[in-house]
Design a protein around this motif. Structure first.
Motif, short mmCIF file in Angstrom:
data_model
loop_
_atom_site.label_atom_id
_atom_site.label_comp_id
_atom_site.label_asym_id
_atom_site.label_seq_id
_atom_site.Cartn_x
_atom_site.Cartn_y
_atom_site.Cartn_z
N ALA A 145 0.83 -1.20 0.00
CA ALA A 145 0.00 0.00 0.00
C ALA A 145 0.87 1.26 0.00
O ALA A 145 2.02 1.23 0.45
CB ALA A 145 -0.92 0.01 1.22
N VAL A 146 0.31 2.35 -0.50
CA VAL A 146 0.99 3.64 -0.47
C VAL A 146 0.11 4.61 0.33
O VAL A 146 -0.96 5.01 -0.12
CB VAL A 146 1.24 4.19 -1.89
N VAL A 147 0.59 4.97 1.52
CA VAL A 147 -0.17 5.84 2.42
C VAL A 147 0.14 7.29 2.09
O VAL A 147 1.29 7.73 2.22
CB VAL A 147 0.15 5.52 3.89
N THR A 148 -0.88 8.03 1.66
CA THR A 148 -0.71 9.43 1.27
C THR A 148 -1.48 10.39 2.17
O THR A 148 -1.46 11.59 1.95
CB THR A 148 -1.18 9.64 -0.19
N ARG A 149 -2.19 9.83 3.17
CA ARG A 149 -2.92 10.67 4.14
C ARG A 149 -3.01 9.91 5.46
O ARG A 149 -2.70 8.72 5.53
CB ARG A 149 -4.29 11.04 3.61
N ASP A 150 -3.46 10.60 6.50
CA ASP A 150 -3.56 9.98 7.81
C ASP A 150 -4.44 8.73 7.75
O ASP A 150 -5.42 8.68 7.00
CB ASP A 150 -4.17 10.96 8.82
N VAL A 151 -4.08 7.75 8.58
CA VAL A 151 -4.84 6.50 8.68
C VAL A 151 -5.50 6.48 10.06
O VAL A 151 -4.82 6.64 11.08
CB VAL A 151 -3.92 5.28 8.50
N PRO A 152 -6.83 6.29 10.12
CA PRO A 152 -7.52 6.28 11.42
C PRO A 152 -7.11 5.10 12.31
O PRO A 152 -6.65 4.06 11.82
CB PRO A 152 -8.99 6.16 11.05
N ASP A 153 -7.33 5.24 13.60
CA ASP A 153 -7.14 4.13 14.54
C ASP A 153 -7.94 2.93 14.06
O ASP A 153 -9.08 3.08 13.59
CB ASP A 153 -7.64 4.51 15.94
N TYR A 154 -7.38 1.74 14.17
CA TYR A 154 -8.03 0.45 13.87
C TYR A 154 -8.40 0.26 12.39
O TYR A 154 -9.04 -0.73 12.05
CB TYR A 154 -9.28 0.23 14.73
N ALA A 155 -8.02 1.16 11.52
CA ALA A 155 -8.38 1.05 10.10
C ALA A 155 -7.52 0.00 9.40
O ALA A 155 -6.33 -0.15 9.70
CB ALA A 155 -8.22 2.39 9.40
N LEU A 156 -8.13 -0.70 8.46
CA LEU A 156 -7.42 -1.61 7.55
C LEU A 156 -7.39 -0.91 6.20
O LEU A 156 -8.44 -0.63 5.62
CB LEU A 156 -8.16 -2.94 7.44
N VAL A 157 -6.17 -0.57 5.73
CA VAL A 157 -6.03 0.14 4.47
C VAL A 157 -5.17 -0.66 3.50
O VAL A 157 -4.22 -1.34 3.91
CB VAL A 157 -5.45 1.57 4.65
N ILE A 158 -5.54 -0.60 2.22
CA ILE A 158 -4.79 -1.26 1.17
C ILE A 158 -4.79 -0.37 -0.07
O ILE A 158 -5.57 0.58 -0.16
CB ILE A 158 -5.38 -2.64 0.80
N GLY A 159 -3.93 -0.70 -1.03
CA GLY A 159 -3.97 -0.08 -2.34
C GLY A 159 -3.09 1.13 -2.51
O GLY A 159 -2.36 1.55 -1.62
#
Length: 191
Positions: A135-149
């Motif tokens: 994944a490429v994180v370009t902004r804040d990620v919330p607590d407990y979030a599952l992020v991909i892509g």
């Protein structure tokens, strides 16, 4: 090896003005630069570079081939997967000096970053969030979030143990319950 001392492999290089907590293991070909603090019971895998001016909390696991640049702060219990990347400036150019523009990146307690993920500087990764591999994180990620892509987007929620939460927001491993308190906000009911 006694867990009450720190272990530094003979091939690792630790500069002056570095603090290393008890029980920490620093493995092959690691370089720790000045003014870096590493907490207790951490593991820095092969070929990790940390610093200068980096803070690593207790119980962090940093897998092979990760570079933590000035401005990276890992709270306790953070997992950095193999070859994940932290950037240090937003608009790098080989011929333009930008060392005074390094952005701070805060990785909150218990967060997990998957293998080969990229974390763009200036963002915060929330408590116990999980960033999927690549994944490429370009902004804040919330607590407990599952992020991909690419760019990373939230596709669900995870518990403190890293298990994906079902539609009832219950951890399948522990039974811990959560509640959604906004479109991008989750909290455990046990707090």
């Amino acid at each position: 090896m006694n867990d009450n001392t720190a272990f530094v492999h003979e091939s690792a290089y630790v500069d002056d003005k570095v603090e290393i907590g008890l029980g920490t293991k620093i493995w092959h070909f690691v370089h720790v630069l000045p003014n870096t603090t590493i907490g207790r019971n951490c593991v820095l895998g092969q070929n990790v570079m940390a610093g200068p001016d980096v803070t690593i909390g207790d119980n962090c696991k940093i897998q092979n081939n990760v570079a933590l640049y000035r401005g990276v702060i890992l709270e306790q219990g953070v997992f950095c997967g193999p070859s994940c990347v932290f950037t240090n400036v937003l608009t790098p150019r080989a011929e333009v000096e930008r060392k005074d523009e390094f952005g701070q990146t805060l990785v909150r307690e218990g967060a997990t970053i998957g293998a080969n993920a990229t974390i763009v500087c200036g963002n915060t990764l929330g408590k116990y969030c999980m960033v999927g591999a690549g994944a490429v994180v370009t902004r804040d990620v919330p607590d407990y979030a599952l992020v991909i892509g690419t760019p990373a987007r939230r596709i669900g929620w995870v518990s403190r143990t890293g298990d994906r939460l079902n539609e009832n927001l219950v951890c399948p491993r522990t039974g811990e319950r959560y509640e959604q308190v906004g479109p991008d906000a989750l909290r455990p009911l046990t707090d």
